[in-house]
Design an enzyme around this catalytic site. Sequence first.
Site: not given
Ligand code: SF4
Length: 485
Positions: A406, A47, A457, A19, A460, A369-370, A260, A124-125, A266, A307
């Site tokens: 995630c 989104g 974070c 979002c 992932c 690429d990303d 994040c 958003n989240g 990205y 990207s």
């Molecule tokens: S797990 Fe990955 S995509 Fe999800 S918030 Fe953490 S860094 Fe971002």
Amino acid sequence: MENKELGFSWLPEKLHEECGVFGISDADGHDCANIAYYALYALQHRGQQSCGIAVNDSGNIVCTKDMGLVNEVFNEKILSHLKGQMAVGHVNYSKYSKASAGYRESIQPMVRKYKKGTLTIANNGSLINAAQLRDMFESEGAVFHGTSDAEVIAHVIAKERISSASVEEAVKKMMKIIKGAYSMIVMSPQKMIGCRDPYGIRPLALGKLGNSYLLASETCAFDAIGAEFIRELDPGEMVVIYNNEVTSIRDNVTDNRGICVFEYMYFARPDSIIEGTSVYEARKNAGKVLAQEHPVEADLVFGVPDSGLCAAIGYSEESGIPYGYGLIKNRYIGRTFIQPTQSERQNLVKIKLNVLADAVKGKRVVMVDDSIVRGTTIRDIVRLLKEAGALEVHVRISSPPFKWPCYFGTDVPSKENLIACQMELDDIAKAIEADSLGYLSIEGIKKLLPGRTGGYCQGCFTGEYPIPVPTQNEKDERRIYTHER
Ligand code: SF4
């Protein structure tokens, strides 16, 4: 990753974030709905499945929302009916189709009437305790219309508001109850409140247009409407916009930082600033680090549009290999694109991207690429480049391999669909038919954000998250109680 709703099931290689939010509390006589429209337009990358704008005319809330892009859902006539002194907007991605139970009812902004008036929420989240909260409310007899976390949040605020002197006190209490990632705008009949979870996993910025205060997921929304970016909300901070003044409430602010990192790599637009760092610079830095970590002798560097472009510039600057165009993107593929049949599958990438044969013929190329999700699209692009005469194709990816889910709002496919969970690096390179392959390292992530002292974070990529994530049982419950009902 399928998104048949958008006719994009043949473009399976991209991750999605859920979002973008925007809010305006007007002090100058602006047309709030129009401003929200243009701001959402700038946030459309966050989104593309549904969107909405709710306006507040002296406590009377009118909301228009539907499936579709911002310019499909809104037109001049619809906007002309949305009059008010405050507006809240939302763009949403969901992997669930409109046929999914409760999907349509989950489109935001979420407007709910309750004992103390009307609440409007745009979030958003993703919460990690939404299932438990929902279960608790349903056990008490509550009825939910849809499947979104925003509806759970509305119930929490409504409940806490009963014993609170003000809506901001109720939101403050809510922030102690809900867990996970949220950057949200809450609109009461008189106030607009913005808040960010105590780790600040998703971004949220404060801006100003004339004397009117604004909130937005990304600063590019302010640029689009000629507004000034004031600052970002701190993790755990709440701002209350009332009577043309902003009050900061910091009861839930800690030293934790968990933005994040994939926002930089990205999700966000390169012209946005997140936690003081330009997204463009972060992406360019990723390319520079890639060039240090995975050097190669080559004649041309280019990015997969859009990207990979910024990281490709960084790779070129660091390596000294000339930067240029290798691929041209068709920018006009949209929701109405007719999904090709299986027999046309080999032409699918060509419809989206075309190789600049003159640029790559007879050259050793580095393509940046990303991310790689399943690997099929990137393999098709490598084939096209070789068919066009590229002598060698070296693939460089400006993020580490995805290996973990995630819990905070990004739709990461299951492990079976993540190539990095299925193969080692050399095998991935063979599978995508590249002459070499290099991903950004986990250590390299730090260099994207030079000078940054707080955490972020990267769950992932590492499986380590800034906050404890649900156990398998809790995940099952979440599945039962949310989208997959
Ligand atoms: S797990 Fe990955 S995509 Fe999800 S918030 Fe953490 S860094 Fe971002």
